[in-house]
Write an enzyme that holds these catalytic residues in place. Sequence first.
Site, PDB file in Angstrom:
ATOM      1  N   HIS A 246     -58.601 -42.119 108.106  1.00 33.08           N
ATOM      2  CA  HIS A 246     -59.241 -42.668 106.901  1.00 33.08           C
ATOM      3  C   HIS A 246     -58.371 -43.818 106.410  1.00 33.08           C
ATOM      4  CE1 HIS A 246     -61.519 -43.045 103.304  1.00 33.08           C
ATOM      5  NE2 HIS A 246     -60.770 -42.310 102.501  1.00 33.08           N
TER       6      HIS A 246
ATOM      7  N   GLY B 139     -54.963 -29.240 109.442  1.00 34.57           N
ATOM      8  CA  GLY B 139     -56.124 -28.763 108.710  1.00 34.57           C
ATOM      9  C   GLY B 139     -57.388 -29.014 109.507  1.00 34.57           C
TER      10      GLY B 139
ATOM     11  N   SER C  54     -50.715 -23.725 107.509  1.00 30.75           N
ATOM     12  CA  SER C  54     -51.333 -23.929 108.827  1.00 30.75           C
ATOM     13  C   SER C  54     -50.370 -23.652 109.974  1.00 30.75           C
ATOM     14  CB  SER C  54     -51.844 -25.366 108.945  1.00 30.75           C
ATOM     15  OG  SER C  54     -52.806 -25.650 107.958  1.00 30.75           O
TER      16      SER C  54
ATOM     17  N   GLU D 181     -69.623 -40.680  99.631  1.00 31.02           N
ATOM     18  CA  GLU D 181     -69.244 -39.404  99.022  1.00 31.02           C
ATOM     19  C   GLU D 181     -69.693 -39.327  97.570  1.00 31.02           C
ATOM     20  OE1 GLU D 181     -65.116 -38.803 101.640  1.00 31.02           O
ATOM     21  OE2 GLU D 181     -65.049 -39.503  99.559  1.00 31.02           O
TER      22      GLU D 181
ATOM     23  N   ASP E 137     -55.259 -37.617 101.371  1.00 26.62           N
ATOM     24  CA  ASP E 137     -54.925 -38.973 100.914  1.00 26.62           C
ATOM     25  C   ASP E 137     -53.802 -38.966  99.889  1.00 26.62           C
ATOM     26  OD1 ASP E 137     -56.954 -40.087 102.470  1.00 26.62           O
ATOM     27  OD2 ASP E 137     -58.433 -39.949 100.868  1.00 26.62           O
TER      28      ASP E 137
ATOM     29  N   SER F 294     -95.391 -31.303 104.913  1.00 21.82           N
ATOM     30  CA  SER F 294     -96.823 -31.407 104.625  1.00 21.82           C
ATOM     31  C   SER F 294     -97.174 -32.767 104.034  1.00 21.82           C
ATOM     32  CB  SER F 294     -97.231 -30.307 103.639  1.00 21.82           C
ATOM     33  OG  SER F 294     -96.667 -30.563 102.361  1.00 21.82           O
TER      34      SER F 294
ATOM     35  N   SER G  80     -45.847 -24.661 105.430  1.00 21.78           N
ATOM     36  CA  SER G  80     -47.257 -24.959 105.614  1.00 21.78           C
ATOM     37  C   SER G  80     -48.061 -23.704 105.937  1.00 21.78           C
ATOM     38  CB  SER G  80     -47.444 -25.980 106.739  1.00 21.78           C
ATOM     39  OG  SER G  80     -48.810 -26.131 107.061  1.00 21.78           O
TER      40      SER G  80
ATOM     41  N   GLU H  74     -83.371 -24.690 100.729  1.00 18.51           N
ATOM     42  CA  GLU H  74     -84.233 -25.423 101.652  1.00 18.51           C
ATOM     43  C   GLU H  74     -83.754 -26.843 101.939  1.00 18.51           C
ATOM     44  OE1 GLU H  74     -88.424 -25.232 100.928  1.00 18.51           O
ATOM     45  OE2 GLU H  74     -88.353 -23.138 100.300  1.00 18.51           O
TER      46      GLU H  74
END
Length: 344
Positions: free
Chosen positions: A108, A26, A53, A195, A83, A252, A51, A231
């Site tokens: 992770h 992935g 992928s 997160e 996970d 500004s 899969s 923005e």
Amino acid sequence: MAKVYLEQHADLGLIKQKKVAIIGYGSQGHAHAQNLRDSGVTVQVGLPAGSASRARAQADGFTIQTPAEAAAWADVIMVLVPDTKTSALYKHDIEPHLTPGKMLMFAHGFNIHYGTVTPSPKVDVSMVAPKSPGHRVRELYVEGSGTPALFAVHQDASGKARDLTLSYAKALGCARAGVLETTFAEETETDLFGEQAVLCGGVSHLIRAGFETLVEAGYQPELAYFECMHELKLIVDLMYRGGLSYMRYSVSDTAEYGDYTAGPRVITEQTRQVMKQLLKEIQNGSFAKKWIAENEAGGKWFYEKREQEQDQQIERVGEDLRAMMSFLNPVKVKKGKLLNTVSV
């Protein structure tokens, strides 16, 4: 202060002597596999037969095996699947082939930290966690630079795990930017907190609250979208380059004054107490238990919530506005699936 390791601190030759299996292809998987291969490392990709992928990995020129076959073949096994999928995959496909002397790696620390994966003490266990989505890890490598990363060693059965982990980070391109040493616990807890409190949970709900406040007050939804969503990237890009001070220097004086006066009224002491509670739930494992239980129950609440959030007014207005801005290369998300974009 964290110590930063650069290319001169790592020996690329160490990982080039190993056979590396990348389990998953992935966002992170494709970047790890391609960067390591381009650094001269012997790489194979482990994917289930069904899969999504698989075709992409084959098109990128990799030898594809099942996760079990790749784990049996490899000296170093990097697990790059979600996970919630890791525990079952580890038990069925990796653990039977995790013989003494091998290294098990993650990007992770979730499963090691919360005990859903418990490797034999006879293997090395480490982590290299790029601080960027996988596509950016790949892009920067190709450009000749790299993404900063964290690294940690959980088990050092061989006595050489640290050097080999740094070698992997160098092959990934991360040592070009800097690799910071941490622990599985610290990486997991800070990542989840960031997160939830800021990057995803905090920002998304702040944006939506601002948008809805303006719309409810009678302002045009399109203007509310531009002010509260569109923005935001301009502001974040300034922070990314030079921190909060550069952002305040660039906007500004009126905007800077509003920052100082309104910010503490939005982020109150109550908000900070909620953040502390979120961190406590991450530290004591209660968040992880709830998330694992939600997945084991089929994720009914999670998927219903996803669809509800995708149907908010800010999403409908934004989709129409982004369609007019082709320079954004806009994507559409329907029922959890990405349309008109590259596979992740």
